[in-house]
Write a protein that holds these residues in place. Sequence first.
Motif, PDB file in Angstrom:
ATOM      1  N   PRO B  31      35.462  22.500  45.907  1.00  0.00           N
ATOM      2  CA  PRO B  31      36.332  22.017  46.997  1.00  0.00           C
ATOM      3  C   PRO B  31      37.440  22.487  46.673  1.00  0.00           C
ATOM      4  CG  PRO B  31      35.094  20.048  46.077  1.00  0.00           C
ATOM      5  CD  PRO B  31      34.713  21.291  45.179  1.00  0.00           C
ATOM      6  N   ALA B  32      38.305  22.681  47.955  1.00  0.00           N
ATOM      7  CA  ALA B  32      39.728  22.982  47.770  1.00  0.00           C
ATOM      8  C   ALA B  32      39.985  24.023  46.881  1.00  0.00           C
ATOM      9  CB  ALA B  32      40.560  21.570  47.442  1.00  0.00           C
ATOM     10  N   ARG B  33      39.431  24.904  46.534  1.00  0.00           N
ATOM     11  CA  ARG B  33      39.569  26.124  45.791  1.00  0.00           C
ATOM     12  C   ARG B  33      39.324  27.250  46.406  1.00  0.00           C
ATOM     13  NH1 ARG B  33      41.593  22.816  43.552  1.00  0.00           N
ATOM     14  NH2 ARG B  33      41.766  21.958  41.481  1.00  0.00           N
ATOM     15  N   PHE B  34      39.883  28.432  45.954  1.00  0.00           N
ATOM     16  CA  PHE B  34      39.555  29.596  46.655  1.00  0.00           C
ATOM     17  C   PHE B  34      38.599  30.262  45.713  1.00  0.00           C
ATOM     18  CE2 PHE B  34      41.870  33.650  48.549  1.00  0.00           C
ATOM     19  CZ  PHE B  34      40.744  34.257  48.899  1.00  0.00           C
ATOM     20  N   THR B  35      37.201  30.475  46.053  1.00  0.00           N
ATOM     21  CA  THR B  35      36.113  31.136  45.267  1.00  0.00           C
ATOM     22  C   THR B  35      36.024  32.506  45.986  1.00  0.00           C
ATOM     23  OG1 THR B  35      35.004  29.023  45.103  1.00  0.00           O
ATOM     24  CG2 THR B  35      33.907  31.030  44.722  1.00  0.00           C
ATOM     25  N   VAL B  36      35.973  33.533  44.860  1.00  0.00           N
ATOM     26  CA  VAL B  36      35.871  34.891  45.253  1.00  0.00           C
ATOM     27  C   VAL B  36      34.247  35.300  44.627  1.00  0.00           C
ATOM     28  CG1 VAL B  36      36.529  37.324  44.963  1.00  0.00           C
ATOM     29  CG2 VAL B  36      38.178  35.322  45.320  1.00  0.00           C
ATOM     30  N   LEU B 182      45.266  37.497  51.874  1.00  0.00           N
ATOM     31  CA  LEU B 182      44.949  36.598  50.812  1.00  0.00           C
ATOM     32  C   LEU B 182      45.917  35.628  50.378  1.00  0.00           C
ATOM     33  CD1 LEU B 182      43.468  39.623  48.362  1.00  0.00           C
ATOM     34  CD2 LEU B 182      42.176  37.701  49.604  1.00  0.00           C
ATOM     35  N   ASP B 183      47.207  35.878  50.816  1.00  0.00           N
ATOM     36  CA  ASP B 183      48.223  34.958  50.569  1.00  0.00           C
ATOM     37  C   ASP B 183      48.033  33.810  51.735  1.00  0.00           C
ATOM     38  OD1 ASP B 183      49.788  35.573  48.528  1.00  0.00           O
ATOM     39  OD2 ASP B 183      51.197  37.083  49.757  1.00  0.00           O
ATOM     40  N   LEU B 184      47.796  34.321  52.902  1.00  0.00           N
ATOM     41  CA  LEU B 184      47.245  33.294  54.121  1.00  0.00           C
ATOM     42  C   LEU B 184      46.157  32.337  53.491  1.00  0.00           C
ATOM     43  CD1 LEU B 184      47.436  32.266  56.799  1.00  0.00           C
ATOM     44  CD2 LEU B 184      45.705  34.045  57.454  1.00  0.00           C
ATOM     45  N   LEU B 185      45.053  33.013  52.917  1.00  0.00           N
ATOM     46  CA  LEU B 185      44.015  32.271  52.581  1.00  0.00           C
ATOM     47  C   LEU B 185      44.463  31.135  51.383  1.00  0.00           C
ATOM     48  CD1 LEU B 185      41.215  34.854  52.737  1.00  0.00           C
ATOM     49  CD2 LEU B 185      41.587  32.979  54.382  1.00  0.00           C
ATOM     50  N   THR B 186      45.277  31.653  50.586  1.00  0.00           N
ATOM     51  CA  THR B 186      45.855  30.812  49.562  1.00  0.00           C
ATOM     52  C   THR B 186      46.279  29.659  50.060  1.00  0.00           C
ATOM     53  OG1 THR B 186      45.735  32.895  48.047  1.00  0.00           O
ATOM     54  CG2 THR B 186      46.868  30.828  47.303  1.00  0.00           C
ATOM     55  N   LEU B 200      34.965  40.126  47.823  1.00  0.00           N
ATOM     56  CA  LEU B 200      36.035  40.875  47.976  1.00  0.00           C
ATOM     57  C   LEU B 200      35.476  41.946  46.968  1.00  0.00           C
ATOM     58  CD1 LEU B 200      39.207  38.957  47.214  1.00  0.00           C
ATOM     59  CD2 LEU B 200      38.664  39.997  49.215  1.00  0.00           C
ATOM     60  N   HIS B 201      36.112  43.349  47.300  1.00  0.00           N
ATOM     61  CA  HIS B 201      35.695  44.434  46.318  1.00  0.00           C
ATOM     62  C   HIS B 201      36.582  44.701  45.581  1.00  0.00           C
ATOM     63  CE1 HIS B 201      31.673  45.659  47.278  1.00  0.00           C
ATOM     64  NE2 HIS B 201      31.985  45.516  48.395  1.00  0.00           N
ATOM     65  N   ASP B 202      37.877  44.653  45.813  1.00  0.00           N
ATOM     66  CA  ASP B 202      39.081  44.869  44.835  1.00  0.00           C
ATOM     67  C   ASP B 202      39.091  43.687  43.731  1.00  0.00           C
ATOM     68  OD1 ASP B 202      41.774  45.106  43.727  1.00  0.00           O
ATOM     69  OD2 ASP B 202      42.312  46.143  45.244  1.00  0.00           O
ATOM     70  N   LEU B 203      38.714  44.101  42.574  1.00  0.00           N
ATOM     71  CA  LEU B 203      38.628  43.017  41.296  1.00  0.00           C
ATOM     72  C   LEU B 203      39.897  42.690  40.850  1.00  0.00           C
ATOM     73  CD1 LEU B 203      36.005  44.877  38.913  1.00  0.00           C
ATOM     74  CD2 LEU B 203      35.848  42.570  40.458  1.00  0.00           C
ATOM     75  N   ASN B 204      41.159  43.505  41.057  1.00  0.00           N
ATOM     76  CA  ASN B 204      42.389  43.042  40.822  1.00  0.00           C
ATOM     77  C   ASN B 204      42.980  42.079  41.417  1.00  0.00           C
ATOM     78  OD1 ASN B 204      42.262  44.847  38.490  1.00  0.00           O
ATOM     79  ND2 ASN B 204      43.261  46.567  39.474  1.00  0.00           N
ATOM     80  N   LEU B 205      42.682  42.124  42.729  1.00  0.00           N
ATOM     81  CA  LEU B 205      43.239  41.224  43.974  1.00  0.00           C
ATOM     82  C   LEU B 205      42.226  39.949  43.670  1.00  0.00           C
ATOM     83  CD1 LEU B 205      44.062  43.235  47.058  1.00  0.00           C
ATOM     84  CD2 LEU B 205      45.703  42.086  45.165  1.00  0.00           C
ATOM     85  N   ALA B 206      41.102  40.270  43.458  1.00  0.00           N
ATOM     86  CA  ALA B 206      40.157  39.012  43.149  1.00  0.00           C
ATOM     87  C   ALA B 206      40.599  38.156  42.083  1.00  0.00           C
ATOM     88  CB  ALA B 206      38.702  39.639  42.968  1.00  0.00           C
ATOM     89  N   CYS B 207      40.979  38.880  41.025  1.00  0.00           N
ATOM     90  CA  CYS B 207      41.361  38.123  39.716  1.00  0.00           C
ATOM     91  C   CYS B 207      42.719  37.334  39.991  1.00  0.00           C
ATOM     92  CB  CYS B 207      41.656  39.043  38.531  1.00  0.00           C
ATOM     93  SG  CYS B 207      40.000  39.658  37.660  1.00  0.00           S
ATOM     94  N   ARG B 208      43.537  38.117  40.833  1.00  0.00           N
ATOM     95  CA  ARG B 208      44.933  37.503  41.067  1.00  0.00           C
ATOM     96  C   ARG B 208      44.669  36.249  41.869  1.00  0.00           C
ATOM     97  NH1 ARG B 208      49.934  40.722  43.185  1.00  0.00           N
ATOM     98  NH2 ARG B 208      49.557  41.849  41.293  1.00  0.00           N
ATOM     99  N   PRO B 255      43.505  38.738  34.841  1.00  0.00           N
ATOM    100  CA  PRO B 255      43.102  39.810  34.309  1.00  0.00           C
ATOM    101  C   PRO B 255      43.238  40.887  35.386  1.00  0.00           C
ATOM    102  CG  PRO B 255      41.545  37.921  34.075  1.00  0.00           C
ATOM    103  CD  PRO B 255      42.653  37.523  34.817  1.00  0.00           C
ATOM    104  N   MET B 256      43.606  42.107  34.715  1.00  0.00           N
ATOM    105  CA  MET B 256      43.610  43.366  35.524  1.00  0.00           C
ATOM    106  C   MET B 256      42.670  44.526  34.938  1.00  0.00           C
ATOM    107  SD  MET B 256      47.139  45.239  37.019  1.00  0.00           S
ATOM    108  CE  MET B 256      47.407  46.589  35.829  1.00  0.00           C
ATOM    109  N   ILE B 257      41.771  45.087  35.865  1.00  0.00           N
ATOM    110  CA  ILE B 257      40.887  45.937  35.492  1.00  0.00           C
ATOM    111  C   ILE B 257      41.438  47.320  35.606  1.00  0.00           C
ATOM    112  CG2 ILE B 257      38.727  46.880  36.170  1.00  0.00           C
ATOM    113  CD1 ILE B 257      39.266  43.305  36.473  1.00  0.00           C
ATOM    114  N   VAL B 258      41.128  48.223  34.487  1.00  0.00           N
ATOM    115  CA  VAL B 258      41.694  49.638  34.476  1.00  0.00           C
ATOM    116  C   VAL B 258      40.266  50.351  34.258  1.00  0.00           C
ATOM    117  CG1 VAL B 258      43.403  51.279  33.802  1.00  0.00           C
ATOM    118  CG2 VAL B 258      43.772  48.776  33.687  1.00  0.00           C
TER     119      VAL B 258
END
Lengths: 352, 274
Positions: B31-36, B182-186, B200-208, B255-258
């Motif tokens: 609860p009260a967290r952003f789950t991706v 994503l900022d808004l959801l945060t 989400l499909h963008d792993l880097n944004l997901a991680c951030r 983490p950032m995925i390359v």
Amino acid sequence: MSTTGFAPVGTVVAVRRRLQRRYALVMALLAVLTLAAIGLALAVGDYPLPLAEVVRSLLSPFTGNVEPAGDFIVLGVRLPRAVAGLLAGGAFGLSGVLFQSVLRNPLASPDIVGITMGASATAVAAIIVFDWSGTAVSLSACVGAVVIALLIYGLSWRNGVTPYRLVLIGIGMSAIAGAVVSYLFTRARIFDVQEALAWLTGSLNGASFEHLAPLALALLVLTPVAAVLWRSLNALQLGDDTAKALGTRVELSRLGLIIVAVLLAAAATAAVGPVAFVAFVSGPIARRLLGPAGNALLPSALVGGLVTIGSDFVAQHMLGRNQLPVGVVTGAFGAVFLIYLLAAAHRSGRGG
Amino acid sequence: MSANHQLSAADLTLGYADRTIVEKLSIAIPPARFTVIVGANACGKSTLLRGLARLLTPRAGTVYLDGRAIHQMPTKEVATLLGVLPQTPVAPDGITVADLVGRGRYPHQGWFRQWVAADDAAVANALQATDTLDLAGRAVDELSGGQRQRVWIAMALAQETELLLLDEPTTFLDINHQVEVLDLLTDLVHERGRTVVAVLHDLNLACRYADHIVAMRDGKVAASGTPPEVVTPELVKSVFGMDAEVVSDPVSHTPMIVPVGRHKVKAKLKAAAE
Ligand SMILES: Nc1ncnc2c1ncn2[C@@H]1O[C@H](COP(=O)(O)OP(=O)(O)OP(=O)(O)O)[C@@H](O)[C@H]1O
Ligand SMILES: [Mg+2]
């Protein structure tokens, strides 16, 4: 949430107001046109009457200012005919827009998904096989509409009903019912054929107030029900998932709306026969008039009445000496409109 | 101010017709967290989200909202607590943006409670938050894909629920609007204590952005936890079947995925990958 200043709310309110104004305008326009059409229908005929005379006749039961010949023509012949057009057209219009909205498909009116064809099959059977007439035929039509609706709903049930499956199965059932009608004709005596054909075309001939009472009652009961269910329809139109997410009981609302739509189509068909395409054209015409201005329920009913009265006027007075049944004109009008709809959908690349 | 609603599932099995997609999955949404939720195409992310949101009836197992079986709760009550944005919502022909977003108010209305000023305010807030206020009077079917996506997010926001489940809310969006959404959801999570779950499909944004990340493979949870715990080259390989380097995101130190594909890869790395 906090409101950030007045401007955002102002924008939202302004949009809503604009849509409300357009809705009111469309309703007023349709009401005026309907009144004008009724006025014309009461005044014009083999025995033309000036409008003042028509008004006098209409008021004569209250004023006591009676004039037997004119009153008979206005109150006894033309008024029941116009009211039949208004009520049956209104019921077809409501039924059509309900079907089209619930099934999210502008082609899914009761005359296309088989409801009126089911009514026709049993009515024709009543005339040809059982030699019935009058009320018995009307009742058979009602039963046919309800039975075919149950069959369609039952056959398309698989963990719930998807609109698309319902439309396809409806079209199939319509073809089957059509085949039944054709078969019955091959077994019929020539006199019965004539009567059955007249019924199949749909006509306002010989309309009387007693005859219209069941239809009026159906409208009186079902219109408020439809208005209440329309709220859930607003959610259903966003797709099943979104509708469920918004807290709509999707299957229940859909079933309720379909039942109302079937009963309206059945009552109208029983009263005047399956007047072709009125149910099909009313919703789309109303929506074109409304644009984005929302609730097409009552506007569609008015369009249905207007189309029926207008078509009857054309059939009676504008096609030479032969007075045709109203269904001939609505059928031609509907066919042209169908082509226009398909062409418009094609142009905008949406295909139906 | 938030009641911190609890959403969880126990031994959840979901499927369509004769195919089982998700089998015996258990999950607790913090609860009260952003789950991706991340995972390859067709691994069952949308199916799981629809199951959690009671849009899909489970074959077996139960979804719990605040300890009650969600499928047994009055659906309208659920709708005041939990909002959902499906992956492919449909807009009726010709509907205006303001009207569509207003439909998000449906669960708050009823026989006696019709449209009130609070509804206008909720719609206006949702439009403003998604940067769509100037589209209010436009027809939805005349918008660009990204504009339309933001309007749908606005509809889910207008529902003003404590829990918000969004299926790929950032598809169709340009990079700037992705970050804005994503900022808004945060903001909703961290300032208002809302619980947000997004696929989400963008792993880097997901991680951030994720406080909690759930990686799915073949209808199962392959790993879950904070992004640094979960996102490793091995996990990326097993979930997406792709070689990747995981480095530190210079902006957020998440983490950032390359990705390492077959082409445009330095010879040394290529040898290592083989
Ligand atoms: N309505 C449906 N009927 C039948 N099968 C479905 C249905 N929806 C999804 N599936 C199947 O279920 C599986 C999982 O689909 P799901 O939509 O959950 O995947 P996803 O992880 O969300 O994929 P994506 O990243 O492409 O959105 C797929 O094989 C898909 O074909
Ligand atoms: Mg998906």
